[in-house]
Design a protein around this motif. Structure first.
Motif, mmCIF file in Angstrom:
data_model
loop_
_atom_site.group_PDB
_atom_site.id
_atom_site.type_symbol
_atom_site.label_atom_id
_atom_site.label_comp_id
_atom_site.label_asym_id
_atom_site.label_seq_id
_atom_site.Cartn_x
_atom_site.Cartn_y
_atom_site.Cartn_z
ATOM 1 N N GLY A 211 -21.989 0.524 -3.400
ATOM 2 C CA GLY A 211 -20.693 0.424 -2.752
ATOM 3 C C GLY A 211 -20.336 1.567 -1.827
ATOM 4 N N ASP A 212 -19.386 1.282 -0.939
ATOM 5 C CA ASP A 212 -18.807 2.284 -0.044
ATOM 6 C C ASP A 212 -17.358 1.888 0.201
ATOM 7 O OD1 ASP A 212 -18.538 4.417 1.782
ATOM 8 O OD2 ASP A 212 -18.978 3.086 3.474
ATOM 9 N N CYS A 213 -16.417 2.706 -0.254
ATOM 10 C CA CYS A 213 -14.986 2.416 -0.119
ATOM 11 C C CYS A 213 -14.321 3.523 0.690
ATOM 12 C CB CYS A 213 -14.329 2.299 -1.490
ATOM 13 S SG CYS A 213 -14.948 0.905 -2.474
ATOM 14 N N VAL A 214 -13.546 3.133 1.702
ATOM 15 C CA VAL A 214 -12.974 4.096 2.648
ATOM 16 C C VAL A 214 -11.462 3.918 2.735
ATOM 17 C CG1 VAL A 214 -12.941 4.870 5.043
ATOM 18 C CG2 VAL A 214 -15.091 4.113 4.011
ATOM 19 N N THR A 215 -10.732 5.022 2.605
ATOM 20 C CA THR A 215 -9.294 5.027 2.860
ATOM 21 C C THR A 215 -9.083 5.563 4.265
ATOM 22 O OG1 THR A 215 -8.826 5.457 0.525
ATOM 23 C CG2 THR A 215 -7.047 5.865 2.096
ATOM 24 N N ALA A 216 -8.697 4.704 5.192
ATOM 25 C CA ALA A 216 -8.554 5.095 6.591
ATOM 26 C C ALA A 216 -7.159 5.612 6.915
ATOM 27 C CB ALA A 216 -8.895 3.913 7.498
ATOM 28 N N ILE A 217 -6.136 5.117 6.219
ATOM 29 C CA ILE A 217 -4.749 5.538 6.431
ATOM 30 C C ILE A 217 -4.310 6.269 5.172
ATOM 31 C CG2 ILE A 217 -2.400 4.761 6.914
ATOM 32 C CD1 ILE A 217 -3.645 2.310 8.318
ATOM 33 N N ALA A 218 -4.239 7.588 5.268
ATOM 34 C CA ALA A 218 -4.110 8.427 4.076
ATOM 35 C C ALA A 218 -2.736 8.400 3.427
ATOM 36 C CB ALA A 218 -4.459 9.875 4.425
ATOM 37 N N SER A 219 -1.698 8.028 4.173
ATOM 38 C CA SER A 219 -0.357 7.975 3.592
ATOM 39 C C SER A 219 0.477 6.938 4.329
ATOM 40 C CB SER A 219 0.336 9.341 3.674
ATOM 41 O OG SER A 219 0.595 9.696 5.028
ATOM 42 N N ARG A 220 1.523 6.491 3.654
ATOM 43 C CA ARG A 220 2.424 5.499 4.235
ATOM 44 C C ARG A 220 3.866 5.832 3.867
ATOM 45 N NH1 ARG A 220 0.239 0.851 6.362
ATOM 46 N NH2 ARG A 220 -2.028 0.603 6.119
ATOM 47 N N PRO A 221 4.839 5.352 4.661
ATOM 48 C CA PRO A 221 6.243 5.597 4.326
ATOM 49 C C PRO A 221 6.590 5.061 2.942
ATOM 50 C CG PRO A 221 6.044 4.760 6.575
ATOM 51 C CD PRO A 221 4.682 4.638 5.954
ATOM 52 N N ASP A 222 7.356 5.862 2.194
ATOM 53 C CA ASP A 222 7.685 5.472 0.815
ATOM 54 C C ASP A 222 9.020 4.757 0.685
ATOM 55 O OD1 ASP A 222 9.525 7.495 1.199
ATOM 56 O OD2 ASP A 222 8.697 8.827 -0.341
ATOM 57 N N GLY A 223 9.713 4.530 1.833
ATOM 58 C CA GLY A 223 11.006 3.862 1.799
ATOM 59 C C GLY A 223 12.166 4.774 1.464
ATOM 60 N N LYS A 224 11.873 6.075 1.248
ATOM 61 C CA LYS A 224 12.921 7.038 0.897
ATOM 62 C C LYS A 224 12.963 8.195 1.878
ATOM 63 C CE LYS A 224 12.152 6.009 -4.000
ATOM 64 N NZ LYS A 224 11.765 6.569 -5.328
ATOM 65 N N GLY A 225 12.373 7.996 3.041
ATOM 66 C CA GLY A 225 12.356 9.037 4.055
ATOM 67 C C GLY A 225 11.124 9.917 4.023
#
Length: 375
Positions: A211-225
């Protein structure tokens, strides 16, 4: 005079995209197939009484509830249909099984294979009939592909390519959702499960994976600013070795720009090949090396009444089935199992197998080595 069919009363939990698809599937299946039951849309549950009441009006349920537990406790309901977020499947399914109800659950069955196995074992012990939502497998063109492979028309199967790619997570400013939580699974669990299920449906058991698993977008808005770190994969890939000697690969991505519904496979054998794309899922392309030189090429096979159960929907070839029709086929096959007419087409044990494969690929990706798949 025909005997009156018994009623099967449905309790639906969740009314998002897949919840609506299940309702459409039940409605279509009841008109297209000779089901063993009369379907009754009994009660629908959602996050609040208001949402549930609106869903009941829109989808045709007689009752509604803001608490899914009330559906499990209702002695009138025969089957619990779960389309809630992935992390909630286990609690809901186990409660329904304990109440003696049949359970229809969207994939992935559970975030962890151990949880899925507990659910499957509980269903077996209780004697209830289960189904996991893998309706792509109900396409008559996939049945034809498997028939061609099993019948030897491709010869010795040598290699396989599979992909399930969409772009609904392409925006890095799109909010963190249950799918980004480790309990939700990531792209490999969400989409790759379909690619793996199709690979085994066509070629049989997968023995080893890398396997090879990649996280390309390291963070996202949490809805709390603020922003919340993402730990799951946006793209998951695996090299495969099948028990029949073939090798191959699968890829899952929810950041494939421009792709809305790519669930494709290619199968290459010593005598022929198959190519399929979900974006034109009423077609299967077949190549035969036996054709005369100068006449070789992929021929398009269009879905038609000869590819059952297409003929139940339309008597004319080339007029095409739709996505919701595949769900209707899945429901018809499942209800045959509930009635004792057939075995479970894709029950909780089958769903556990796919989740175990996903976890094996994820573990392989972390460790950078080949792993033997659970058999």
């Amino acid at each position: 005079m025909a005997a009156e069919k018994p009623r099967l009363r449905i309790g639906l939990i969740g009314t998002g995209f897949m919840g609506k698809t299940h309702v459409f599937g039940f409605a279509t299946a009841q008109r297209v197939f000779d089901l063993p039951f009369e379907i009754e849309l009994h009660t629908v549950a959602d996050q609040s009484p208001e949402l549930a009441a609106r869903a009941a009006r829109e989808l045709g349920f007689a009752r509604s509830s803001g608490d899914w537990r009330s559906l499990v406790a209702d002695s009138e309901i025969d089957l619990i249909d779960i389309t809630a977020p992935n992390a909630l499947h286990k609690e809901m399914a186990l409660a329904a099984i304990a109440a003696g109800k049949h359970v229809y659950c969207e994939k992935p069955l559970a975030p962890l294979a151990a949880d899925a196995r507990e659910m499957a074992d509980a269903a077996t012990a209780a004697g209830v009939t289960t189904q996991v939502g893998f309706n792509y497998l109900c396409n008559p063109m996939l049945a034809l592909a498997r028939e061609l492979i099993a019948g030897g028309e491709l010869g010795e199967i040598r290699s396989y390519r599979g992909v399930h790619a969409e772009d609904y997570m392409i925006d890095p400013e799109a909010p963190f959702t249950f799918r980004h939580d480790p309990a939700g699974g990531g792209a490999l669990a969400d989409l790759g499960s379909h690619a793996l299920a199709t690979a085994e449906y066509l070629l049989g058991p997968i023995e080893r994976v890398m396997g090879d698993c990649v996280t390309a977008i390291a963070s996202r808005p949490d809805g709390k600013g603020g922003r919340r770190a993402v730990d799951v994969d946006d793209v998951g890939r695996a090299f495969l070795r099948f028990a029949n000697g073939a090798s191959g690969n699968v890829e899952a991505s929810w950041i494939a720009t421009g792709r809305k519904m790519q669930h494709d496979f290619e199968v290459y054998g010593s005598k022929g090949a198959l190519v399929f794309t979900q974006e034109r899922f009423n077609e299967l392309h077949f190549y035969s090396a036996a054709d005369a030189a100068g006449r070789r090429g992929f021929r398009r096979i269009e879905a038609g009444p000869e590819h059952q159960p297409y003929g139940r929907f339309c008597v004319a070839p080339g007029h095409q089935l739709g996505f919701n029709d595949l769900k209707a086929i899945e429901i018809a096959y499942y209800l045959d199992a509930v009635a004792g007419r057939s075995a479970e087409p894709f029950g909780f044990h089958a769903g556990t197998r796919i989740q175990a494969l996903v976890e094996t690929i994820q573990r392989s990706a972390r460790e950078g080595t080949w792993h033997r798949s659970p058999m």
